[in-house]
Enzyme design. Structure first.
Site, PDB file in Angstrom:
ATOM      1  N   HIS A  60      -2.953   6.680   4.296  1.00 54.78           N
ATOM      2  CA  HIS A  60      -3.476   5.498   3.592  1.00 54.78           C
ATOM      3  C   HIS A  60      -4.816   5.120   4.219  1.00 54.78           C
ATOM      4  CE1 HIS A  60      -4.021   1.623   1.918  1.00 54.78           C
ATOM      5  NE2 HIS A  60      -3.629   0.951   2.993  1.00 54.78           N
ATOM      6  N   ASN A  89     -10.225  -0.243   1.280  1.00 53.50           N
ATOM      7  CA  ASN A  89      -8.765  -0.209   1.141  1.00 53.50           C
ATOM      8  C   ASN A  89      -8.388  -0.533  -0.306  1.00 53.50           C
ATOM      9  OD1 ASN A  89      -6.003  -0.579   1.175  1.00 53.50           O
ATOM     10  ND2 ASN A  89      -5.986  -1.854   3.021  1.00 53.50           N
ATOM     11  N   CYS A 107       0.827  -1.223   0.000  1.00 54.81           N
ATOM     12  CA  CYS A 107       0.000   0.000   0.000  1.00 54.81           C
ATOM     13  C   CYS A 107       0.855   1.265   0.000  1.00 54.81           C
ATOM     14  CB  CYS A 107      -0.923  -0.003   1.205  1.00 54.81           C
ATOM     15  SG  CYS A 107      -1.979  -1.449   1.263  1.00 54.81           S
TER      16      CYS A 107
HETATM   17  N1  COA Z   1     -17.620  -9.816  10.138  1.00 55.68           N
HETATM   18  C1  COA Z   1     -17.936 -10.281  11.346  1.00 55.68           C
HETATM   19  N2  COA Z   1     -17.028 -10.768  12.208  1.00 55.68           N
HETATM   20  C2  COA Z   1     -15.745 -10.761  11.816  1.00 55.68           C
HETATM   21  C3  COA Z   1     -15.334 -10.290  10.565  1.00 55.68           C
HETATM   22  C4  COA Z   1     -16.329  -9.796   9.704  1.00 55.68           C
HETATM   23  N3  COA Z   1     -16.054  -9.305   8.481  1.00 55.68           N
HETATM   24  N4  COA Z   1     -13.993 -10.413  10.461  1.00 55.68           N
HETATM   25  C5  COA Z   1     -13.563 -10.948  11.614  1.00 55.68           C
HETATM   26  N5  COA Z   1     -14.624 -11.170  12.431  1.00 55.68           N
HETATM   27  C6  COA Z   1     -14.627 -11.730  13.780  1.00 55.68           C
HETATM   28  C7  COA Z   1     -13.449 -12.638  14.053  1.00 55.68           C
HETATM   29  O1  COA Z   1     -13.690 -13.930  13.577  1.00 55.68           O
HETATM   30  C8  COA Z   1     -13.357 -12.553  15.549  1.00 55.68           C
HETATM   31  O2  COA Z   1     -14.305 -13.411  16.090  1.00 55.68           O
HETATM   32  P1  COA Z   1     -13.998 -14.216  17.472  1.00 55.68           P
HETATM   33  O3  COA Z   1     -13.798 -13.156  18.505  1.00 55.68           O
HETATM   34  O4  COA Z   1     -15.226 -15.022  17.652  1.00 55.68           O
HETATM   35  O5  COA Z   1     -12.771 -15.009  17.201  1.00 55.68           O
HETATM   36  C9  COA Z   1     -13.789 -11.131  15.872  1.00 55.68           C
HETATM   37  O6  COA Z   1     -14.502 -10.664  14.705  1.00 55.68           O
HETATM   38  C10 COA Z   1     -12.635 -10.188  16.160  1.00 55.68           C
HETATM   39  O7  COA Z   1     -11.667 -10.366  15.136  1.00 55.68           O
HETATM   40  P2  COA Z   1     -10.385  -9.493  15.090  1.00 55.68           P
HETATM   41  O8  COA Z   1      -9.567  -9.911  13.896  1.00 55.68           O
HETATM   42  O9  COA Z   1      -9.719  -9.478  16.424  1.00 55.68           O
HETATM   43  O10 COA Z   1     -11.028  -8.032  14.839  1.00 55.68           O
HETATM   44  P3  COA Z   1     -10.314  -6.664  14.753  1.00 55.68           P
HETATM   45  O11 COA Z   1     -10.953  -5.708  15.666  1.00 55.68           O
HETATM   46  O12 COA Z   1      -8.818  -6.796  14.785  1.00 55.68           O
HETATM   47  O13 COA Z   1     -10.694  -6.184  13.279  1.00 55.68           O
HETATM   48  C11 COA Z   1      -9.653  -5.996  11.150  1.00 55.68           C
HETATM   49  C12 COA Z   1     -10.266  -6.946  12.184  1.00 55.68           C
HETATM   50  C13 COA Z   1      -9.190  -6.826   9.986  1.00 55.68           C
HETATM   51  C14 COA Z   1     -10.741  -5.037  10.708  1.00 55.68           C
HETATM   52  C15 COA Z   1      -8.493  -5.230  11.804  1.00 55.68           C
HETATM   53  O14 COA Z   1      -7.612  -6.120  12.421  1.00 55.68           O
HETATM   54  C16 COA Z   1      -7.703  -4.426  10.806  1.00 55.68           C
HETATM   55  O15 COA Z   1      -8.225  -3.510  10.195  1.00 55.68           O
HETATM   56  N6  COA Z   1      -6.406  -4.732  10.669  1.00 55.68           N
HETATM   57  C17 COA Z   1      -5.566  -4.031   9.752  1.00 55.68           C
HETATM   58  C18 COA Z   1      -5.876  -4.508   8.364  1.00 55.68           C
HETATM   59  C19 COA Z   1      -5.226  -3.657   7.355  1.00 55.68           C
HETATM   60  O16 COA Z   1      -5.284  -2.473   7.436  1.00 55.68           O
HETATM   61  N7  COA Z   1      -4.626  -4.301   6.372  1.00 55.68           N
HETATM   62  C20 COA Z   1      -4.012  -3.629   5.319  1.00 55.68           C
HETATM   63  C21 COA Z   1      -2.819  -2.906   5.792  1.00 55.68           C
HETATM   64  S1  COA Z   1      -2.294  -1.883   4.516  1.00 55.68           S
END
Ligand code: COA
Length: 330
Positions: free
Chosen positions: A255, A285, A115
């Site tokens: 970003h 994104n 990114c």
């Molecule tokens: N819908 C519903 N539930 C979801 C889900 C979705 N789309 N995606 C994940 N979950 C669930 C998980 O399974 C987990 O369930 P559990 O507690 O029963 O195990 C719960 O939500 C929490 O998951 P977690 O991964 O800890 O959530 P989070 O708050 O970290 O949010 C992201 C997940 C991906 C949104 C977040 O980690 C993020 O934005 N990370 C950075 C990603 C990014 O920017 N990538 C590109 C970088 S350039």
């Protein structure tokens, strides 16, 4: 010594809108979860029925930037495209775009820096202009992330999207322009965000696989923390190098990955969200494309005035991260 000035911006996104409610019908998720955790409400996804590849989107964004800049294709001498989803492994998306633009005097190549690809490209163009090797360049971020999205993985498919943004950068001795660029990487953390196969890593037997081997894989949680840490650090570095404080910055364009990452970085920097441009709610994104799309929207909305300090910060796969401090000169 010439300086590098952004003289035009442009962007192009696919027509097809995919909302959170649409995603509810594809994976086990909800509009509420996606909005709360990411800030994303809808995103644009390329349609196979229309002529919408990475290079097509990039060329459309470039044409708009060139129109604003008053630059003809023959005046371009460098085209750099940040992308992790070129239409083909080779030739570069930049060469496909060069062909569409008929920019026969330019040399063209892609940068793969996740990114951060757009800011890596901007940094390179800045250096090339400053040493006098280039007068007019296009820097483009263009992605079709939907082509590497696992549409059964709710942890990633709700985040990713398609689009392109572009800037024309020209040499000029007037004051302002790009004041600093910082680019960094840490390959030891590559496993936080990657595509499973590609190039030399092609599985021996492709038939029988029930998933595409090149899907994007991500450790969202660990990535989130690194993104906040590195984006904050690279913004502070840019401010320090230019002897500026957040008070001096008129607009921060980060970003657009997740509104919570952006809010956490703004809090760390002690910069008001009013000075932070966000459009993640509309586009999700779009990787390399996210900063130039946001910059183009901010510019066309009249949010940037001549002599304003503009700070761009990116973070992505690699890991990579980058910043650019600009004194706006349009
Ligand atoms: N819908 C519903 N539930 C979801 C889900 C979705 N789309 N995606 C994940 N979950 C669930 C998980 O399974 C987990 O369930 P559990 O507690 O029963 O195990 C719960 O939500 C929490 O998951 P977690 O991964 O800890 O959530 P989070 O708050 O970290 O949010 C992201 C997940 C991906 C949104 C977040 O980690 C993020 O934005 N990370 C950075 C990603 C990014 O920017 N990538 C590109 C970088 S350039």
């Amino acid at each position: 010594m010439p300086k590098a000035h952004i003289v035009g911006t442009g962007s192009s996104v696919p027509r097809r809108v995919l909302t959170n409610f649409d995603l509810e019908t594809i994976v086990d998720t909800s509009d509420k979860w996606i909005t709360r955790r990411t800030g994303i409400v809808e995103r644009r996804i390329c349609s196979s029925a229309e002529k919408e590849g990475t290079a097509d989107l990039g060329a459309q964004a470039a044409l708009k930037a060139m129109e604003m800049a008053g630059i003809a294709p023959k005046d371009l001498d460098m085209i750099v495209v940040g992308t992790v989803t070129p239409d083909r492994q080779f030739p570069a998306a930049a060469c496909m775009i060069q062909n569409q633009l008929k920019a026969e005097n330019a040399f063209a190549f892609d940068i793969s820096a996740g990114c951060s690809g757009f800011l890596y490209g901007l940094s390179l163009v800045n250096d090339t202009i400053r040493v006098g090797s280039c007068k007019n360049a296009l820097v483009i971020g263009a992605e079709r992330l939907s082509s590497i999205t696992n549409w059964t993985d709710r942890g990633t498919c709700v985040l990713l999207a398609d689009g392109a943004g572009a800037v024309v950068v020209s040499a000029d001795t007037k004051k302002g322009g790009i004041l600093s660029s910082h680019i960094q990487s840490d390959g030891s953390l590559w496993e936080l965000l990657y595509s499973s196969y590609g190039n030399s890593f092609v599985p021996e037997i492709l038939s029988g696989l029930d998933t595409k081997p090149f899907y994007l894989k991500m450790e969202g949680n660990r990535l989130f923390k690194r993104a906040v840490e590195y984006l904050t650090a690279i913004a502070e570095k840019a401010l320090k190098e230019n002897s500026l404080s957040c008070e001096d910055v008129a607009l921060l364009v980060p970003h657009q990955a997740n509104i919570r990452i952006i809010q956490a970085v703004a809090k760390n920097l002690n910069i008001s969200m009013e000075k932070v441009f966000t459009n993640v709610e509309k586009y999700g994104n779009t990787s390399s494309a996210s900063i130039p799309i946001a910059l183009d929207e901010a510019n066309r909305q009249g949010l940037l005035k001549k002599d304003d300090y503009l700070l761009l910060i990116a973070f992505g796969a690699g890991l990579t991260w980058a910043s650019s401090m600009i004194r706006w000169s349009i």
